[in-house]
Motif scaffolding. Structure first.
Motif, short mmCIF file in Angstrom:
data_model
loop_
_atom_site.label_atom_id
_atom_site.label_comp_id
_atom_site.label_asym_id
_atom_site.label_seq_id
_atom_site.Cartn_x
_atom_site.Cartn_y
_atom_site.Cartn_z
N ASP A 40 117.95 -9.38 56.87
CA ASP A 40 119.35 -9.30 56.42
C ASP A 40 119.93 -7.90 56.54
O ASP A 40 121.14 -7.73 56.49
CB ASP A 40 119.47 -9.75 54.95
N GLU B 135 121.65 -5.63 62.07
CA GLU B 135 122.73 -6.25 62.82
C GLU B 135 122.14 -7.46 63.53
O GLU B 135 120.98 -7.44 63.97
CB GLU B 135 123.25 -5.27 63.88
N PRO B 136 122.92 -8.55 63.64
CA PRO B 136 122.38 -9.72 64.35
C PRO B 136 122.15 -9.42 65.83
O PRO B 136 122.70 -8.47 66.38
CB PRO B 136 123.46 -10.79 64.16
N ARG B 137 121.31 -10.25 66.44
CA ARG B 137 121.09 -10.11 67.89
C ARG B 137 122.41 -10.29 68.62
O ARG B 137 123.20 -11.16 68.27
CB ARG B 137 120.16 -11.21 68.40
N GLU C 269 119.60 -11.96 72.91
CA GLU C 269 119.24 -13.39 72.89
C GLU C 269 118.71 -13.83 74.25
O GLU C 269 117.69 -14.52 74.35
CB GLU C 269 120.47 -14.25 72.53
N ARG D 228 112.67 -9.78 67.44
CA ARG D 228 113.73 -8.86 67.84
C ARG D 228 113.21 -7.96 68.95
O ARG D 228 112.00 -7.73 69.06
CB ARG D 228 114.15 -7.96 66.66
#
Ligand code: FES
Length: 106
Positions: A59, A62-64, A69, A83
């Motif tokens: 959490d 930063e998101p992928r 992806e 990741r």
């Protein structure tokens, strides 16, 4: 400095320190952590920096993005917490982050 705990697939642990703003991949390379190769130098185009971020820390990241992806789609043994460690920049909030390493890199 930000501490990063790397755990190898055999359970061997190594805690190293990296600069704020540096990547987890670069921190591993600077400290000769086995299992993180980083062939492309952090350009999100090789996936040899694949690691599993401990779920407790996800959490805080930063998101992928789309590129990450795509690269992870082609990597071996990915999990939901996979990741590319070159895409994780160290911040003070990540002090103590735990990253497990896969058996093999693509
Ligand atoms: Fe190549 Fe991370 S170092 S994708």
């Amino acid at each position: 400095m930000v501490r990063v705990r790397f755990i190898q697939h055999d359970g061997t642990e190594q805690v190293v320190q990296g600069e704020v703003g540096s990547s987890v991949m670069q921190t591993a390379r600077d400290n000769l952590v086995p299992g993180i190769i980083g062939d492309c130098g952090g350009n999100c185009s090789c996936a040899t920096c694949h690691g599993y971020v401990d779920p407790a820390w996800l959490d805080k990241l930063e998101p992928r993005d789309e590129n990450e992806e795509l690269m992870l789609d082609g990597a071996m043994d990915t999990e939901s917490n996979s990741r590319l460690t070159c895409q994780i920049k160290l911040t003070p909030e990540l002090d103590g982050i735990v990253v497990r390493l896969p058996v093999s890199q693509t």
